[in-house]
Scaffold this motif. Structure first.
Motif, short mmCIF file in Angstrom:
data_model
loop_
_atom_site.label_atom_id
_atom_site.label_comp_id
_atom_site.label_asym_id
_atom_site.label_seq_id
_atom_site.Cartn_x
_atom_site.Cartn_y
_atom_site.Cartn_z
N LEU A 65 0.84 -1.20 0.00
CA LEU A 65 0.00 0.00 0.00
C LEU A 65 0.87 1.25 0.00
CD1 LEU A 65 -2.53 -1.16 2.71
CD2 LEU A 65 -2.95 -1.06 0.25
N ASP A 66 0.49 2.21 -0.80
CA ASP A 66 1.21 3.48 -0.83
C ASP A 66 0.40 4.54 -0.09
OD1 ASP A 66 3.39 2.57 -2.35
OD2 ASP A 66 2.18 2.71 -4.19
N GLY A 67 1.07 5.38 0.67
CA GLY A 67 0.42 6.45 1.40
C GLY A 67 0.95 6.53 2.82
N PRO A 68 0.82 7.69 3.43
CA PRO A 68 1.31 7.89 4.79
C PRO A 68 0.37 7.26 5.81
CG PRO A 68 0.15 9.84 4.08
CD PRO A 68 0.17 8.90 2.89
N THR A 69 0.88 7.05 7.02
CA THR A 69 -0.03 6.71 8.10
C THR A 69 -0.92 7.93 8.40
OG1 THR A 69 1.42 7.48 9.87
CG2 THR A 69 1.70 5.18 9.12
N MET A 70 -2.02 7.69 9.08
CA MET A 70 -2.87 8.80 9.49
C MET A 70 -2.08 9.78 10.36
SD MET A 70 -6.47 8.78 11.61
CE MET A 70 -7.44 8.13 10.25
N ALA A 71 -1.22 9.26 11.24
CA ALA A 71 -0.41 10.14 12.10
C ALA A 71 0.49 11.03 11.26
CB ALA A 71 0.41 9.29 13.07
N GLU A 72 1.11 10.47 10.24
CA GLU A 72 1.98 11.26 9.36
C GLU A 72 1.17 12.30 8.59
OE1 GLU A 72 5.41 7.86 8.44
OE2 GLU A 72 3.60 7.98 7.20
N ALA A 73 -0.01 11.92 8.13
CA ALA A 73 -0.85 12.86 7.38
C ALA A 73 -1.30 14.03 8.25
CB ALA A 73 -2.06 12.13 6.79
N VAL A 74 -1.61 13.75 9.52
CA VAL A 74 -1.98 14.83 10.44
C VAL A 74 -0.79 15.72 10.73
CG1 VAL A 74 -2.70 15.32 12.81
CG2 VAL A 74 -3.95 13.61 11.47
N THR A 75 0.36 15.11 10.96
CA THR A 75 1.57 15.88 11.28
C THR A 75 1.95 16.82 10.13
OG1 THR A 75 2.39 14.12 12.71
CG2 THR A 75 4.01 15.70 11.91
N SER A 76 1.77 16.37 8.91
CA SER A 76 2.11 17.19 7.74
C SER A 76 1.00 18.17 7.37
CB SER A 76 2.40 16.29 6.54
OG SER A 76 1.22 15.67 6.08
N THR A 77 -0.10 18.14 8.12
CA THR A 77 -1.31 18.96 7.89
C THR A 77 -2.02 18.60 6.59
OG1 THR A 77 -0.26 20.86 6.76
CG2 THR A 77 -0.27 20.87 9.19
N ALA A 78 -1.67 17.47 5.99
CA ALA A 78 -2.42 17.00 4.82
C ALA A 78 -3.82 16.53 5.22
CB ALA A 78 -1.67 15.87 4.13
N LEU A 79 -3.98 16.20 6.51
CA LEU A 79 -5.26 15.73 7.04
C LEU A 79 -5.57 16.51 8.31
CD1 LEU A 79 -7.49 13.48 6.73
CD2 LEU A 79 -6.12 12.13 8.33
N GLY A 80 -6.74 17.11 8.38
CA GLY A 80 -7.13 17.85 9.57
C GLY A 80 -7.53 16.92 10.70
N LEU A 81 -7.48 17.43 11.93
CA LEU A 81 -7.80 16.61 13.10
C LEU A 81 -9.26 16.18 13.10
CD1 LEU A 81 -5.73 18.56 15.76
CD2 LEU A 81 -5.29 16.23 14.96
N ALA A 82 -10.16 17.06 12.75
CA ALA A 82 -11.58 16.69 12.71
C ALA A 82 -11.83 15.59 11.68
CB ALA A 82 -12.44 17.91 12.41
N GLU A 83 -11.16 15.70 10.54
CA GLU A 83 -11.32 14.68 9.50
C GLU A 83 -10.72 13.36 9.96
OE1 GLU A 83 -10.55 14.08 4.69
OE2 GLU A 83 -9.68 15.80 5.73
N ALA A 84 -9.56 13.42 10.61
CA ALA A 84 -8.94 12.21 11.14
C ALA A 84 -9.86 11.53 12.15
CB ALA A 84 -7.59 12.53 11.77
N ALA A 85 -10.45 12.32 13.05
CA ALA A 85 -11.38 11.77 14.04
C ALA A 85 -12.56 11.10 13.37
CB ALA A 85 -11.84 12.87 14.98
N ALA A 86 -13.09 11.75 12.33
CA ALA A 86 -14.22 11.18 11.60
C ALA A 86 -13.85 9.86 10.94
CB ALA A 86 -14.73 12.17 10.57
N HIS A 87 -12.64 9.78 10.38
CA HIS A 87 -12.17 8.53 9.77
C HIS A 87 -12.07 7.42 10.83
CE1 HIS A 87 -11.51 9.71 5.69
NE2 HIS A 87 -10.57 10.60 5.96
#
Length: 219
Positions: A65-87
């Protein structure tokens, strides 16, 4: 022959085999049969897990699988915290809606018991959940409570680079989490204390404080 090391977790290492496959190998003696069976069951019902190609002993050959972990995506701000929580909430809800495998206790559901941002990969096909070694039939609130407790442990760890974000994510997660994250929290704490092979003494020492953080944030 294995290729380069791609990732190293607390219990297992992941090596490249080719463009579409990886080898996940436990560093301890293990029988991956049950883990592989759980993943195949979930994949067959449409839940997002890596495809299992082979499984024997302590080795599994899995979909690459290609792609960052959710933690990495949040750290890089590619993923917002509210969106991460929803996922996270959606992945737990969908998992607990999947029928368990034949022979599971009546009324039980499949639980992951380690579903947190390091065990979710943000791929082109959406979030995919990895590391199914704890999967078993159980109560959904145990699973939801454990996700909350793991986030809280990071939030209360002094000096952790992700502690502030983890607290915000915990609060956001508790707003949308399925079931009742606090109902079985005492049982969650006991389960977490048994994980002596994967937690450091310092991490075990934070469990009670983290549980109080969950209760406070859930009020």
């Amino acid at each position: 022959m294995t290729g380069p090391l791609l990732a190293a977790g607390r219990e297992a290492d992941v090596y490249a085999l080719d463009e579409r496959r990886v080898l996940r190998r436990y560093r301890r003696d293990a029988d991956v049969t049950g883990e592989a069976d759980a993943m195949r069951h979930l994949a067959g019902l449409g839940y997002p897990v890596p495809a299992v190609y082979e499984a024997a002993g302590r080795d599994m050959v899995l979909e690459r699988l290609d792609g960052p972990t959710m933690a990495e995506a949040v750290t890089s701000t590619a993923l917002g915290l509210a969106e991460a929580a929803a996922h996270l909430a959606d992945l737990l809800r969908r998992l607990h809606d999947v029928p368990p495998w034949p022979g599971a206790p009546a009324g039980s559901r499949i639980v992951h018991l380690d579903l947190h941002p390091l065990n979710v990969l943000m791929t082109a096909r959406g979030p995919v959940v990895i590391d199914w070694c704890n999967a078993r039939p159980g109560e959904p609130d145990l699973d939801t409570g454990l996700t909350a407790l793991i986030l809280a442990q990071v939030a209360v760890e002094r000096g952790h680079e992700w502690s502030a974000a983890a607290e915000e994510l915990l609060v956001a997660f508790l707003r949308v989490a399925p079931g009742d994250p606090v109902r079985l929290l005492d049982e969650v704490v006991r389960f977490r204390r048994w994980q002596l092979d994967t937690l450091t003494p310092a991490e075990i020492g934070l469990i009670d404080t983290a549980a109080e953080k969950v209760r406070a944030c859930a009020r």
